[in-house]
Design an enzyme around this catalytic site. Structure first.
Site, PDB file in Angstrom:
ATOM      1  N   LYS A 181       0.802  -1.244  -0.073  1.00  0.00           N
ATOM      2  CA  LYS A 181      -0.049  -0.063  -0.066  1.00  0.00           C
ATOM      3  C   LYS A 181       0.808   1.064   0.111  1.00  0.00           C
ATOM      4  O   LYS A 181       0.744   2.063  -0.606  1.00  0.00           O
ATOM      5  CB  LYS A 181      -0.890  -0.089   1.159  1.00  0.00           C
ATOM      6  N   ASP A 215      -8.298   3.164   4.426  1.00  0.00           N
ATOM      7  CA  ASP A 215      -9.231   1.774   4.715  1.00  0.00           C
ATOM      8  C   ASP A 215      -9.890   1.279   3.289  1.00  0.00           C
ATOM      9  O   ASP A 215     -10.336   1.904   2.628  1.00  0.00           O
ATOM     10  CB  ASP A 215     -10.141   1.839   5.761  1.00  0.00           C
ATOM     11  N   HIS A 230      -8.663   2.020  -7.216  1.00  0.00           N
ATOM     12  CA  HIS A 230      -9.562   2.621  -6.276  1.00  0.00           C
ATOM     13  C   HIS A 230      -8.526   3.746  -5.352  1.00  0.00           C
ATOM     14  O   HIS A 230      -9.119   4.748  -5.252  1.00  0.00           O
ATOM     15  CB  HIS A 230     -10.251   1.721  -5.114  1.00  0.00           C
TER      16      HIS A 230
END
Ligand code: IMP
Length: 214
Positions: free
Chosen positions: A13, A79, A197
């Site tokens: 990430k 998240d 996303h």
């Protein structure tokens, strides 16, 4: 230069966030702050979890010497997860611990175990029931925390019948973004970072920072 503490211990990430944000941002992660508190992600939505992480870490960082000198810090918490049509939005906020749910476990599971469970549950789902999306909610907090800002990104696609590719992380081998048949795990990092996303949420964050002259 904007100084960001990215509230994650997930290297994949962090690398994606660094690559997408580019040179205007100095990104540190929780790997650089081993004493940072662990925040339990027990919210019912991505936004609740992201805000909880961002504010708890901003409160903690405010008491550290790093926060008292130089350029002010911001804390960014992501998240994210996968929502599938066939499973009424699951695994959703439980994406990281999907395979542990059967044992009622609170811990995250291996990507392989999560992917195997998803494939098993969707074994009989026909193509028209294999729609899915990755959703990412980013919460941005000042240090110490004041108002929280949210940035959201969604990437529509479908769940493949078998894993493909070796890149990325998480559900990437099973998720093909719309417009093609290739899984995220078959794409280069640059290609995933144009579609994902996370890229969409961070584009909104960059636009917000630009508008404020940051
Ligand atoms: P978080 O760290 O609580 O946000 O959990 C996110 C979980 O969602 C990860 O462990 C992955 O299983 C899944 N996930 C989120 N983003 C991605 C992605 O870009 N590719 C694949 N899986 C993802």
């Amino acid at each position: 230069m904007i100084k960001l503490l990215v509230a994650t211990r997930n290297r994949h990430k962090l690398e994606e966030i660094r690559a997408i944000l580019g040179p205007g941002f100095e990104c540190r992660s929780l790997e650089d702050f081993p004493d940072a508190p662990r925040v339990t992600e027990d919210g019912r939505t991505f936004a609740e979890n992201a805000e909880k992480k961002a504010r708890a870490l901003a409160q903690w960082l405010a008491g550290r010497p790093e926060a008292r000198s130089g350029q002010p810090w911001l804390v960014l918490a992501d998240d994210s997860g996968l929502e599938t049509d066939a499973l009424d939005g699951a695994p959703g906020v439980c994406s990281a611990r999907f395979a542990a749910e059967e044992a009622d476990g609170p811990e995250n599971c291996s990507d392989a175990a999560n992917n195997a469970k998803l494939l098993r549950l969707l074994r009989d789902a026909p193509p028209e029931r294999r729609g899915a999306r990755f959703r990412c909610v980013m919460a941005l907090s000042s240090v110490p925390p004041g108002e929280t800002r949210f940035f959201e990104g969604v990437c529509e696609g479908r769940i493949l019948e078998a894993p493909h590719g070796t890149g990325g992380f998480g559900y990437d081998p099973l998720f093909a973004p719309e417009g093609g048949r290739r899984a995220f795990a078959e794409m280069s990092a640059e290609e995933k970072n144009r579609l994902s996303h996370r890229a969409r949420a961070l584009a909104a964050l960059k636009a917000w920072a630009r508008d404020r002259g940051l």
